[in-house]
Each structure stands twice: as C-alpha cells, then as structure tokens.
Design an enzyme around this catalytic site. Sequence first.
Site, PDB file in Angstrom:
ATOM      1  N   GLU A 224       1.695  -4.671   3.833  1.00  0.00           N
ATOM      2  CA  GLU A 224       2.626  -4.852   2.756  1.00  0.00           C
ATOM      3  C   GLU A 224       2.668  -3.887   1.646  1.00  0.00           C
ATOM      4  O   GLU A 224       1.808  -3.850   0.884  1.00  0.00           O
ATOM      5  CB  GLU A 224       2.017  -6.379   2.122  1.00  0.00           C
ATOM      6  CG  GLU A 224       2.040  -7.428   3.205  1.00  0.00           C
ATOM      7  CD  GLU A 224       3.107  -8.235   3.372  1.00  0.00           C
ATOM      8  OE1 GLU A 224       4.329  -7.827   2.329  1.00  0.00           O
ATOM      9  OE2 GLU A 224       3.558  -9.021   4.220  1.00  0.00           O
ATOM     10  N   CYS A 258       4.873  -5.787  -7.044  1.00  0.00           N
ATOM     11  CA  CYS A 258       5.695  -5.011  -6.011  1.00  0.00           C
ATOM     12  C   CYS A 258       7.227  -5.132  -5.712  1.00  0.00           C
ATOM     13  O   CYS A 258       7.931  -4.479  -5.276  1.00  0.00           O
ATOM     14  CB  CYS A 258       4.988  -5.283  -4.491  1.00  0.00           C
ATOM     15  SG  CYS A 258       4.823  -7.091  -4.289  1.00  0.00           S
TER      16      CYS A 258
HETATM   17  P1  NAD Z   1      -3.734   1.350  -3.037  1.00  0.00           P
HETATM   18  O1  NAD Z   1      -2.945   1.607  -1.873  1.00  0.00           O
HETATM   19  O2  NAD Z   1      -4.002   2.536  -4.077  1.00  0.00           O
HETATM   20  O3  NAD Z   1      -4.970   0.441  -2.735  1.00  0.00           O
HETATM   21  C1  NAD Z   1      -4.962  -0.610  -2.067  1.00  0.00           C
HETATM   22  C2  NAD Z   1      -6.417  -0.910  -1.334  1.00  0.00           C
HETATM   23  O4  NAD Z   1      -6.831   0.270  -0.589  1.00  0.00           O
HETATM   24  C3  NAD Z   1      -7.695  -1.042  -2.452  1.00  0.00           C
HETATM   25  O5  NAD Z   1      -8.542  -2.292  -2.193  1.00  0.00           O
HETATM   26  C4  NAD Z   1      -8.295   0.314  -2.377  1.00  0.00           C
HETATM   27  O6  NAD Z   1      -9.589   0.222  -2.556  1.00  0.00           O
HETATM   28  C5  NAD Z   1      -7.864   0.879  -1.022  1.00  0.00           C
HETATM   29  N1  NAD Z   1      -7.609   2.214  -0.877  1.00  0.00           N
HETATM   30  C6  NAD Z   1      -7.557   3.188  -1.849  1.00  0.00           C
HETATM   31  N2  NAD Z   1      -7.413   4.393  -1.388  1.00  0.00           N
HETATM   32  C7  NAD Z   1      -7.869   4.412  -0.165  1.00  0.00           C
HETATM   33  C8  NAD Z   1      -8.249   5.287   0.935  1.00  0.00           C
HETATM   34  N3  NAD Z   1      -7.949   6.600   0.661  1.00  0.00           N
HETATM   35  N4  NAD Z   1      -8.625   5.000   1.997  1.00  0.00           N
HETATM   36  C9  NAD Z   1      -9.021   3.475   2.248  1.00  0.00           C
HETATM   37  N5  NAD Z   1      -8.676   2.637   1.398  1.00  0.00           N
HETATM   38  C10 NAD Z   1      -8.092   3.052   0.237  1.00  0.00           C
HETATM   39  O7  NAD Z   1      -2.616   0.246  -3.797  1.00  0.00           O
HETATM   40  P2  NAD Z   1      -2.801  -0.032  -5.470  1.00  0.00           P
HETATM   41  O8  NAD Z   1      -2.845   0.922  -6.121  1.00  0.00           O
HETATM   42  O9  NAD Z   1      -4.035  -0.963  -5.372  1.00  0.00           O
HETATM   43  O10 NAD Z   1      -1.387  -1.138  -5.338  1.00  0.00           O
HETATM   44  C11 NAD Z   1      -0.160  -0.680  -5.783  1.00  0.00           C
HETATM   45  C12 NAD Z   1       0.900  -0.494  -4.384  1.00  0.00           C
HETATM   46  O11 NAD Z   1       0.651  -1.881  -3.837  1.00  0.00           O
HETATM   47  C13 NAD Z   1       2.089  -0.459  -5.003  1.00  0.00           C
HETATM   48  O12 NAD Z   1       2.717   0.680  -4.173  1.00  0.00           O
HETATM   49  C14 NAD Z   1       2.778  -1.995  -4.761  1.00  0.00           C
HETATM   50  O13 NAD Z   1       4.077  -1.770  -4.518  1.00  0.00           O
HETATM   51  C15 NAD Z   1       1.918  -2.116  -3.543  1.00  0.00           C
HETATM   52  N6  NAD Z   1       1.996  -3.663  -3.557  1.00  0.00           N
HETATM   53  C16 NAD Z   1       2.753  -4.256  -2.690  1.00  0.00           C
HETATM   54  C17 NAD Z   1       2.531  -5.565  -2.231  1.00  0.00           C
HETATM   55  C18 NAD Z   1       3.420  -6.417  -1.243  1.00  0.00           C
HETATM   56  O14 NAD Z   1       3.189  -7.823  -1.076  1.00  0.00           O
HETATM   57  N7  NAD Z   1       4.090  -5.862  -0.294  1.00  0.00           N
HETATM   58  C19 NAD Z   1       1.919  -6.445  -3.314  1.00  0.00           C
HETATM   59  C20 NAD Z   1       1.287  -5.928  -4.312  1.00  0.00           C
HETATM   60  C21 NAD Z   1       1.366  -4.216  -4.392  1.00  0.00           C
END
Ligand code: NAD
Length: 470
Positions: A224, A258
């Site tokens: 997502e 998002c």
């Molecule tokens: P992110 O991808 O930075 O982090 C998400 C998760 O991944 C966190 O739990 C984090 O600890 C983990 N993570 C971060 N870096 C990692 C790595 N290198 N290896 C493994 N795990 C890692 O996302 P964010 O900044 O928390 O959220 C924002 C993004 O999420 C935006 O792009 C937004 O559009 C998207 N989003 C999508 C939806 C949807 O339903 N489609 C909903 C909310 C947010």
Amino acid sequence: MLFPMPPLDAPHTDVSTIPALAADVRRTFESGLTRPIAWRRLQLQRLHALLTEREKDLLDALEADFQKPRFEGWATEAGFTATDVRHTLSQLSKWMRPERVRTNLANLPGSSRILREPLGCVLIIAPWNYPIQLVLSPLAAALAAGNCAVLKPSELTPACATLLAKLVPEYLDREAVRVVGGAVEETTALLRERWDHIFFTGGGAVGRVVMEAAAKHLTPVTLELGGKSPCIVDADADLVTAAHRIAWAKFLNAGQTCVAPDYVLVHKSVESALLDELKKVVTEYYGADPQKSPDFARIVNTRHHARLVGLLGDGEAVVGGQHDAATRYLAPTVLTKVKLDGKLMGDEIFGPILPVLAVDSVSEAIRFVRAREKPLALYVYSRSQDTVDEVLAGTSSGGVCVNDCIMHLTVPDLPFGGVGPSGMGAYHGKAGFDCFSHRKSVLDKSTMVDPPLRYPPYSADREKWARRLL
Ligand code: NAD
C-alpha cells in the site's frame, strides 16, 4: 493540550529475539488455534474493545505524536477502525462460507467449490501517518482470515507505538499476535524471517526493500504505497462544495495522508473563483491564524518539516505559507504559479501544501495525469457525466472519487489499494479478508461412473468422443 511533548523513544525489540518470536507464532499457527470461527470472532470482539474502551488513550497518543486533532483521531483512526471491525464481524460467517462454482461436463458427476483458508503467519509493517488505523485495520482482516500476525508500527510516532505495544498483548491472544518495536534494523531482522504474507504500507523506496526480501522466500506481498493523487476541477463544477471537500481532504492530518489530493488541475475559466473559495474555506475551518486552531495537526518530525518548507519556493502562496520549525507548524497553504520541474511537482508532497495549476480543458488535465506515474487516488469535480466518463476512461489510478476526495475508502465494499507504483493488492471489507486468505480450489468427484475416454491406450474412437465431451 499535550503537544509539544518531550521526545519519547519508540519501544525497541531486541533483534536477537526475532527468530524465536517468528518461530513462536509459527508454532501457534500450526497448532490450529486460529482457524475456528469462534477464535476469530473473539479476537475481533477484543480488538473492538481495545478501540472503544481505550479510545481516550489512543487519541492522547495521537495528540502527543503530532497534535492530531481529537476529532480526526476518532474519525480516521479509532472510530474508523472500530467500524471496520464491526463490519467484518457482521460479514465473517458469510465470507468464510465455501463458494460453489459450476462444474464442467468432463467432471460430472462432481462438484466444485472454493475454500478460504488462512495463509499462516503474516507480517504487517505500518507507516506513521495513521499509526493506529494502518496497524489495526490490516490486523482485523488478518485475524478474520484466521492468521497469526506480527505487527511493526512506525518508530516516528513513538507514543502510538508504545501504546500499541502495551494494549495489543492486553487485549489480543498473545500466542497469535505480537508487536515488534523499532525502525530499520528491527524491520530488516523481521524481513529475514519466512512469512506467509507481508502487508506493507509506506513509501515506494521501502516497498522495494520489502519486495526484495519477500522474494527470497517467495512470500506474496501487499504494498500500500503513495504517490501524487491529482484533483481535476472542471469549469462546470460546484466550486463551493469542491473547495470545502478539497480543503478538508488536503489539510486533514496536515496533508499527511496517502490519498490527500496532491495537486489541483483547474479549468482556467474558474481558477480565480476556486482560489477565492479555498481562501474562504481555510479561514472558515481554521480561523484567521491556523497556528492557534486545535483542529490542525503538526508535521511529524523536523526532517519532514524542513523538506516541506523547502517546497514552498516552487510556487507563490495565495493562502498560508507561514511556518515555525520549533513547533513543526506549517500553515494550510495554497500555491499558484507552480514550477513544473521542481520537487513540489516531482515528489509526493505529503504535507499541507496545495499547488493549483490551470489547464485549458479536461483533455489537457488527462494528458497531464497520464504523463506521470499511476496515482493511488484521483478526484474529479464536474456536473457533467460525459466529463466524468472521459476522466475515468482516460486515466488509471488505485481508486476514484467523483465530486469528493478520500471518501471512497470509507465504503466497506470498495477494495482499497494502488496500481503500478502506487501499490499492489487491496484490502478493506471482503477484499481484506481475501487478501489474507488462500482461495483453495476443490473438485469433488463421484466414483459412480468412470468413462475411460482419457485413459491409454488412446484410440481414434476414444479421441473422437473426448474431443466432443472434454
Ligand atoms: P516508510 O516507507 O518510510 O516507512 C514505513 C515502515 O517501514 C515503517 O514501519 C518503517 O520503520 C519501515 N522502514 C523504513 N525504512 C526501512 C528500511 N530501509 N528497511 C525496512 N523497513 C523500513 O513510510 P512512512 O514515511 O512511514 O509513510 C509515508 C509513505 O507511506 C507515503 O509515501 C504515503 O503515501 C505512504 N502511505 C500509503 C498508504 C496507503 O494506504 N497506500 C497509507 C499511508 C501512507
């Protein structure tokens, strides 16, 4: 008001314990504990109790993390997820029923059905922007489908991560549901384990990391993700309603959503009228000084705050533009005269900045959208069904709202997910149950008759009949 709070560290799970934790939940799944409907129902009822009995704690944590307004905390997190759980409870027995399908002539007498079986042990990795909903709503679907689950909340919302680490074992079956606290190191350790499904919500960059790790075990993934969701406003749109709905959707959670409308493409003949309405609406919602409004959230951390402030130079503010690093405040902002080749129009904004671009026609808006990555959501405001149809046929996106923004994801029977770079797979309602279930095809044959047509020795006669019947 609790905000700003002293920095609070998110809970960290010792990475050396992760293999044993994965083995524990695997043992639980293998024991068969999670399969019966009675267990699934009980877990969903307990999850509902967590969301309702502890609503105040949840709203406090959301407020502590980024001053999420309490109404928004209820409407988009605790209340939203509780509604989702109630819907799942009311539909569960129907969703679990075997699905009969037609059987072809070659297999008569016989019958065919599809059974939904749990996938096993699933890993749910969540982002920070809806730190309760995006952990517990996929969990509800995973439990409904009879799985064990390991949850990894985001470290960027430490109050919510701490609260979930406390409440989940208090309310749910500890043998089957576990919470892992931490950031990259802990998530990397989790991704080394073998899961039966990984449900990831977050950005595309980490989505790629997740998919690569999943490939090693051939584990299926739901991603997502995000992207730039466009909002098209045609000349014949109801501008007052459009401005109300666009501003609400953009400034909800301070734009950290998002499916927030990322930018507006407005017909040039109504550009200034729409800007006037947006100006009025921002004051109506947040007063003359939104910094004093209790109804407007803050940016999650200083890194994102600095990134967003850096985007302001790519346009001219007709509304807002003020910011304060100390409290991570960025005013609800509307920009015009937008630079097309800057970061503002290149990256997902994910903050309270709304670029408004004028176009000559809906066709030009469609061309603009098609020249970019497929978005998670697309919004179109028009009174003309022909215009709406033209946009629907001419663009691809995870979902669409006509004459509204965001609300499509509140319809329980609409699958929610992206397409292409905005994600793969979907959930919500039945789609969520299916996402965490294997559709097992079963053909039941009778032994009453056994025509030898398919058996050797093959002959011209048998082939003639086989060609007719099979
Ligand atoms: P992110 O991808 O930075 O982090 C998400 C998760 O991944 C966190 O739990 C984090 O600890 C983990 N993570 C971060 N870096 C990692 C790595 N290198 N290896 C493994 N795990 C890692 O996302 P964010 O900044 O928390 O959220 C924002 C993004 O999420 C935006 O792009 C937004 O559009 C998207 N989003 C999508 C939806 C949807 O339903 N489609 C909903 C909310 C947010």
